[in-house]
Scaffold this motif. Structure first.
Motif, short mmCIF file in Angstrom:
data_model
loop_
_atom_site.label_atom_id
_atom_site.label_comp_id
_atom_site.label_asym_id
_atom_site.label_seq_id
_atom_site.Cartn_x
_atom_site.Cartn_y
_atom_site.Cartn_z
N LEU A 105 11.80 -14.93 0.47
CA LEU A 105 11.00 -13.75 0.14
C LEU A 105 11.12 -12.63 1.17
O LEU A 105 10.90 -11.47 0.84
N GLY A 106 11.41 -12.97 2.39
CA GLY A 106 11.59 -11.96 3.41
C GLY A 106 10.34 -11.70 4.22
O GLY A 106 9.22 -12.09 3.85
N PRO A 107 10.49 -11.00 5.35
CA PRO A 107 9.38 -10.80 6.28
C PRO A 107 8.25 -9.95 5.74
O PRO A 107 7.10 -10.10 6.17
N LYS A 108 8.52 -9.04 4.81
CA LYS A 108 7.43 -8.22 4.27
C LYS A 108 6.42 -9.04 3.50
O LYS A 108 5.24 -8.67 3.39
N ILE A 109 6.86 -10.17 2.93
CA ILE A 109 5.96 -11.06 2.20
C ILE A 109 5.45 -12.18 3.10
O ILE A 109 4.52 -12.89 2.75
N ILE A 132 24.21 -15.59 -3.17
CA ILE A 132 22.98 -15.30 -3.90
C ILE A 132 23.06 -15.92 -5.29
O ILE A 132 23.99 -15.66 -6.06
N THR A 133 22.07 -16.77 -5.62
CA THR A 133 22.03 -17.34 -6.96
C THR A 133 21.66 -16.27 -7.98
O THR A 133 22.23 -16.21 -9.07
N HIS A 134 20.70 -15.42 -7.63
CA HIS A 134 20.28 -14.32 -8.50
C HIS A 134 19.40 -13.38 -7.70
O HIS A 134 19.01 -13.67 -6.56
N SER A 135 19.07 -12.24 -8.30
CA SER A 135 18.51 -11.13 -7.53
C SER A 135 17.00 -10.99 -7.60
O SER A 135 16.45 -9.94 -7.28
N HIS A 136 16.28 -12.04 -7.98
CA HIS A 136 14.82 -11.98 -7.90
C HIS A 136 14.37 -11.96 -6.44
O HIS A 136 15.06 -12.48 -5.56
N GLY A 137 13.19 -11.38 -6.23
CA GLY A 137 12.73 -11.12 -4.87
C GLY A 137 12.60 -12.33 -3.98
O GLY A 137 12.73 -12.23 -2.76
N ASP A 138 12.33 -13.51 -4.55
CA ASP A 138 12.19 -14.70 -3.72
C ASP A 138 13.53 -15.30 -3.32
O ASP A 138 13.58 -16.34 -2.66
N HIS A 139 14.62 -14.65 -3.71
CA HIS A 139 15.95 -15.11 -3.33
C HIS A 139 16.73 -14.05 -2.55
O HIS A 139 17.65 -14.40 -1.81
N VAL A 140 16.35 -12.79 -2.70
CA VAL A 140 17.07 -11.71 -1.99
C VAL A 140 16.18 -10.95 -1.02
O VAL A 140 16.67 -10.12 -0.25
N GLY A 141 14.87 -11.22 -1.01
CA GLY A 141 13.98 -10.46 -0.14
C GLY A 141 14.34 -10.56 1.32
O GLY A 141 14.15 -9.61 2.09
N GLY A 142 14.87 -11.71 1.74
CA GLY A 142 15.21 -11.91 3.14
C GLY A 142 16.52 -11.28 3.56
O GLY A 142 16.94 -11.43 4.72
N LEU A 143 17.19 -10.54 2.68
CA LEU A 143 18.41 -9.83 3.07
C LEU A 143 18.12 -8.67 4.00
O LEU A 143 19.02 -8.20 4.70
N THR A 145 15.39 -6.76 6.95
CA THR A 145 14.34 -6.95 7.93
C THR A 145 13.08 -6.22 7.48
O THR A 145 13.07 -5.51 6.46
N ARG A 146 12.01 -6.36 8.24
CA ARG A 146 10.75 -5.69 7.90
C ARG A 146 10.91 -4.17 7.83
O ARG A 146 10.26 -3.51 7.02
N ASP A 147 11.81 -3.62 8.66
CA ASP A 147 12.00 -2.17 8.66
C ASP A 147 13.15 -1.73 7.76
O ASP A 147 13.56 -0.56 7.79
N GLY A 148 13.68 -2.65 6.95
CA GLY A 148 14.67 -2.26 5.95
C GLY A 148 16.11 -2.33 6.38
O GLY A 148 17.00 -1.93 5.61
N ALA A 149 16.40 -2.86 7.57
CA ALA A 149 17.79 -2.99 8.03
C ALA A 149 18.38 -4.31 7.53
O ALA A 149 17.68 -5.19 7.04
N LEU A 150 19.69 -4.45 7.67
CA LEU A 150 20.35 -5.69 7.30
C LEU A 150 19.83 -6.83 8.18
O LEU A 150 19.87 -6.75 9.41
N ALA A 174 15.95 0.47 -2.69
CA ALA A 174 16.10 0.50 -1.24
C ALA A 174 16.94 -0.69 -0.76
O ALA A 174 17.83 -0.53 0.08
N LEU A 175 16.68 -1.88 -1.30
CA LEU A 175 17.45 -3.05 -0.89
C LEU A 175 18.89 -2.94 -1.35
O LEU A 175 19.82 -3.29 -0.61
N VAL A 176 19.10 -2.45 -2.55
CA VAL A 176 20.47 -2.28 -3.06
C VAL A 176 21.27 -1.40 -2.11
O VAL A 176 22.42 -1.71 -1.78
N GLU A 177 20.69 -0.29 -1.66
CA GLU A 177 21.40 0.61 -0.77
C GLU A 177 21.63 -0.02 0.60
O GLU A 177 22.66 0.21 1.24
N THR A 178 20.68 -0.83 1.05
CA THR A 178 20.83 -1.49 2.35
C THR A 178 22.02 -2.44 2.35
O THR A 178 22.79 -2.50 3.32
#
Length: 297
Positions: A105-109, A132-143, A145-150, A174-178
């Motif tokens: 899910l990533g640090p924001k969650i 990546i199995t698929h692009s739902h947030g609980d699988h790609v959120g951790g791509l 950082t909290r501030d939006g960097a790789l 935002a994540l797609v562009e990151t």
């Protein structure tokens, strides 16, 4: 600890998860890194978070009377008012590659993936490939950082070409562009890194993929979100799950996959089954199965 998210993880958009109101304040899930061998490879199941969804017909057994769903839970000696899910990832160490399958899910969650990686003695900059199995947030959120960097600056991010197109259309812009410059899409069924082959499993999302890891005669399949609940998804794979973007295709894929796994006795990693999510699917009747957790010895 667990948290409950109203309507939980939405099937059609990455951003929807982060915007859902919490029914209870999430508590951090303790880090976890469970190591095991597959042939000559070192693998780790990595904890990210726990998720609890209500048994109210909104997610599991859509359109099925609640008492029928409760009966399945009761027969498994599980609570009947809720369904507990893990959110986990898988790490593979192999010559020349440190491979991470999904990122939680990533640090924001509030995900614990980074702490779990540290427990496995892996730094973010050590990761060379992310599958990546698929692009739902609980699988790609951790791509990110909290501030939006790789989050994994040296890693190539690999997902099916169909899923990358889907993510660009439906996911977090935002994540797609990151991650855009780091993404290398592949054709379904391609070997994505030596010894790891993608397995097309559409239905949950259009480009949803599993990954089969092989070392000698040993193999393990990361099934992604082909099945979510180790109880309901196996006992009644014919029931609709609200998370699936295409319910009919999701059911068909789940039924066919579980039948094959049970017949072949292939070990799997299921990121939403109880941590560490490694084991076998066993047939219990016509079209019904059960979960048999088992780490390789």
């Amino acid at each position: 600890m667990s948290f409950r998210v109203q309507r939980a993880i939405a099937p059609l958009a990455f951003a929807l998860l982060a915007s859902q109101p919490l029914l209870a304040a999430p508590a951090p899930t303790p880090a976890g890194a469970t190591g095991f061998r597959l042939g000559t490879l070192q693998l780790f199941a990595l904890r990210d978070m726990d998720n609890v969804v209500p048994n109210d017909g909104s997610v599991f057994g859509v359109g099925v009377p609640k008492p029928e769903v409760s009966k399945v839970l009761q027969q498994a000696h599980a609570p009947t008012d809720r369904i507990s899910l893990s959110v986990d990832a898988l790490l593979v160490r192999m010559p020349g590659h440190v491979v991470l399958l999904d990122t939680g899910l990533g640090p924001k969650i509030g995900g614990s993936l980074m702490a779990s990686l540290a427990a496995a003695h892996v730094r973010p900059e050590d990761v060379t490939d992310i599958l990546i199995t698929h692009s739902h947030g609980d699988h790609v959120g951790g791509l990110a950082t909290r501030d939006g960097a790789l989050a994994f600056p040296k890693a190539t991010i690999r997902m099916s070409a169909t899923e990358w197109s889907y993510m660009q259309a439906k996911g977090s812009k935002a994540l797609v562009e990151t991650i855009r410059a780091k993404v290398q899409p592949f054709k379904p069924g391609a070997e994505v890194v030596p010894g790891i082959t993608s397995v097309p499993l559409p239905g949950h999302t259009p480009g949803h993929s599993g990954y089969e890891i092989r070392s000698g005669n040993a193999r393990l399949l990361d099934i992604g979100d082909s099945a979510h609940s180790s109880i309901i998804s196996l006992a009644r794979p014919d029931w609709t799950i609200e998370y699936d973007g295409n319910g009919a295709q999701g059911r068909a894929n789940r039924k066919a996959l579980l039948a094959k796994l049970a017949a072949d006795h292939e070990r799997i990693f299921a990121p939403h089954f109880p941590y560490p999510g490694v084991g076998f699917v066993e047939k219990t009747g016509e079209g019904s199965y059960r979960w048999a957790p088992a780490l390789p010895r």
